[in-house]
Design an enzyme around this catalytic site. Structure first.
Site, PDB file in Angstrom:
ATOM      1  CG  ASN A 175      -0.365  -0.230   2.506  1.00 31.45           C
ATOM      2  OD1 ASN A 175       0.808  -0.587   2.621  1.00 31.45           O
ATOM      3  ND2 ASN A 175      -1.143  -0.032   3.564  1.00 31.45           N
ATOM      4  CE  LYS A 198       9.140 -10.779   1.054  1.00 34.78           C
ATOM      5  NZ  LYS A 198       8.028 -10.351   0.148  1.00 34.78           N
ATOM      6  N   GLY A 250       2.549  -5.733   7.446  1.00 36.15           N
ATOM      7  CA  GLY A 250       1.625  -6.590   6.712  1.00 36.15           C
ATOM      8  C   GLY A 250       0.522  -7.119   7.604  1.00 36.15           C
ATOM      9  CB  SER A 251      -1.889  -9.833   7.009  1.00 33.98           C
ATOM     10  OG  SER A 251      -1.089 -11.003   6.857  1.00 33.98           O
ATOM     11  CB  VAL A 252      -2.786 -10.386  12.272  1.00 36.43           C
ATOM     12  CG1 VAL A 252      -2.604 -11.249  13.515  1.00 36.43           C
ATOM     13  CG2 VAL A 252      -3.094  -8.946  12.675  1.00 36.43           C
ATOM     14  N   PRO A 253      -1.716 -12.673  10.272  1.00 37.40           N
ATOM     15  CG  PRO A 253      -3.440 -13.785   9.138  1.00 37.40           C
ATOM     16  CD  PRO A 253      -2.962 -12.424   9.511  1.00 37.40           C
ATOM     17  CB  THR A 254       2.102 -12.478   6.882  1.00 36.92           C
ATOM     18  OG1 THR A 254       1.087 -12.866   5.966  1.00 36.92           O
ATOM     19  CG2 THR A 254       3.451 -12.683   6.239  1.00 36.92           C
ATOM     20  CD  GLU A 272       2.013  -0.809  10.478  1.00 39.40           C
ATOM     21  OE1 GLU A 272       0.895  -1.246  10.856  1.00 39.40           O
ATOM     22  OE2 GLU A 272       2.222  -0.363   9.349  1.00 39.40           O
ATOM     23  CB  CYS A 306      -2.473  -1.028   8.474  1.00 42.03           C
ATOM     24  SG  CYS A 306      -1.159   0.188   8.499  1.00 42.03           S
ATOM     25  CD  GLU A 409      -6.480  -4.529   8.228  1.00 42.11           C
ATOM     26  OE1 GLU A 409      -5.952  -3.416   8.302  1.00 42.11           O
ATOM     27  OE2 GLU A 409      -5.845  -5.603   8.370  1.00 42.11           O
ATOM     28  CD  GLU A 486       7.625   0.715  10.502  1.00 44.08           C
ATOM     29  OE1 GLU A 486       6.538   1.078  10.032  1.00 44.08           O
ATOM     30  OE2 GLU A 486       8.381  -0.095   9.938  1.00 44.08           O
TER      31      GLU A 486
END
Length: 512
Positions: A175, A198, A250-254, A272, A306, A409, A486
């Site tokens: 994003n 990355k 990124g996302s919570v699962p990742t 984050e 986010c 989300e 951050e």
């Protein structure tokens, strides 16, 4: 249609002056280490990268394998050994030069960001400004990195040294591709670290531009490297024994997987992650500002932010006029070619993301929510945009706290509006979530504003505004929205480690 076919002979950033939506093909190598772009070892497992506004293939993303990741990390480590020996002021001079170059090329970098990401040019220009400001801010702090002196009994003393960690890995999101790369690299470099970054496999194009700018500014070859890839490449980075820290957006699962993989090597981690943030609007608010704040809290970057305040709690007395005004202004948002200055909403990142968001709207209707406007696929009048991933921004009314659209989300332009009666009630409902990234309150009552801010369980609380991100203040989550910060001065602590040195000036007192 004339295509701009770009390779290393022609600087991609310079060519942006004449680029327009639907005309760019990127053929450059997108990996970068050792001070140059690197050709992929193998062309296997290439994934197409799409231009969101047209649905056209922009380039191919070829993921890095184990050997390439190893090469990039070793290149970063050798650069770290040189960079970490410079004084803070010496590092600052190089970083200020990088900030100057970005400032000078902001228009062209922003255009490239738009083509790869789909957001409007008006927003992308702000993102690039935030990027150079972040580097400039941390350059200003680099010379002030210091420890403390502690006097001990008998003339002995101790002092602390703030030292770099080594090679840090940054894993970015799609994003804010360029901005996130600077948010992660600027404090890392200021502290004397190197970084291997990355980007998201959906937005691989602009991080390598940042790598070239750092090189041009004078960093040692290898200090900021870019490796392309998805989950497998990310796993190789997190497991690598020479990596000292991983910072992930990124996302919570990742995020959970990143934390688990990094734990095997006891690496420091900053996460984050996602959010489902509450925006609370009291009846005594400045009405005009509250309406504008709700739009800013939901529709920037097509709602793919986010920290968006997607649960908009409105005090019952002003609910009818608030809903009427928000719907009127949402219907008026110009959607279309993201490179046009008049556009205020561009395309979502991908077809699957568009379908996912539209699926949430369908689910909300099934659960009893009322769609007041939007929530449908949108086809702009310009024929070149007919394959793009556009939708109309959506307002949902008649929502309940237990609905999927209120709990999960969505990451798209969907605002859920919920009525409330009392302050105590709305704080309880606002905090009833596993997330805790951001929150907001609109009120003219100064005591209430600070009281509500204190009681909301979130890393950021906006009072009478929403979604502003000054680089001077820390940003990060509570609960499952992550940890670490951050931006702001405190982030230097997350990219450095403290060494204590104890100095004895007399004789050793031994019990043996």
């Amino acid at each position: 249609m004339r295509f701009l076919r770009l390779n290393m002979a022609q600087s991609i950033v310079d060519s942006m002056r004449t680029a327009s939506t639907g005309t760019l093909l990127v053929t450059d190598h997108l990996n970068y280490w050792g001070g140059k772009r690197v050709k992929p070892r193998q062309e296997r497992n290439a994934e197409p990268v799409f231009e969101p506004a047209t649905g056209r293939v922009l380039c191919q993303m070829i993921p890095c394998g184990a050997e390439e990741v190893d090469e990039a990390i070793k290149s970063a480590h050798s650069a770290y050994l040189k960079w970490s020996k410079l004084s803070g002021m010496e590092r600052a001079r190089v970083m200020l030069e990088a900030a100057r170059i970005i400032r000078e090329r902001r228009d062209n970098i922003a255009k490239l960001e738009v083509i790869n990401n789909g957001k409007s040019i008006s927003e992308a220009l702000v993102d690039i400004d935030v990027a150079w400001q972040s580097i400039e801010y941390y350059a200003g702090l680099a010379g002030g990195l210091a420890g403390q002196h502690v006097q001990l009994p008998g003339g002995a003393f101790a002092y602390t040294r703030r030292e770099p960690l080594g090679v840090c890995v940054g894993i970015g999101a799609w994003n804010y591709p360029f901005q996130i790369a600077t948010w992660k690299s600027a404090p890392a470099l200021a502290c004397g670290n190197a970084m291997v970054f990355k980007p998201s496999p959906m937005t691989p194009v602009t991080a390598v531009i940042l790598a070239e700018i750092y090189k041009e500014a004078g960093v040692p070859d290898g200090l900021f490297n870019v490796v392309q890839g998805g989950a497998e490449t990310g796993s190789l980075l997190c497991h690598h024994p020479m990596v000292a820290k991983v910072t992930f957006t990124g996302s919570v699962p990742t995020g959970k997987k990143v934390m688990e993989m990094s734990a095997k090597g006891v690496k420091q981690v900053t996460l984050e992650l996602g959010g489902k943030s509450p925006l609370i609007i009291f009846k005594d608010c400045d009405f005009e500002n509250a309406v504008k704040g709700a739009l800013m809290a939901n529709f920037l970057t097509q709602g793919q932010v986010c920290c968006n305040g997607t649960r908009v709690f409105v005090q019952r007395e002003i609910m009818p006029q608030f809903v009427e005004e928000v719907v009127k202004r949402t219907k008026a948002i110009p959607i279309g070619d993201p490179l046009l200055e008049s556009t205020r909403m561009g395309a979502l990142i991908s077809k699957p993301q568009l379908e996912k968001v539209l699926g949430y709207v369908s689910q909300a209707k099934k659960e009893g929510a009322k769609v007041l406007c939007g929530g449908e696929p949108y086809v702009p009048s310009d024929p070149k945009l007919k394959g793009g991933y556009f939708m109309t921004p959506c307002i949902l009314d008649n929502c309940r706290d237990d609905m999927t659209c209120v709990k999960e989300e969505i990451f798209g332009p969907v605002m859920s509006i919920l009525p409330f009666d009392t302050e105590e009630e709305v704080i309880r409902r606002a905090n009833n979530t596993t997330f805790g990234l951001a929150s907001g309150v609109f009120t003219r009552d100064i005591s209430r504003a600070h009281r509500v801010a204190e009681n909301l369980e979130a890393g950021t609380c906006f009072i009478n505004n929403y979604n502003i991100s000054p680089v001077e203040v820390p940003f990060g989550g509570y609960k499952m929205s992550g940890f670490g910060r951050e931006n702001g001065q405190v982030t230097l602590e997350y990219f450095s480690q403290l060494k204590t040195v104890i100095v004895e000036m007399g004789d050793v007192e031994s019990v043996f």
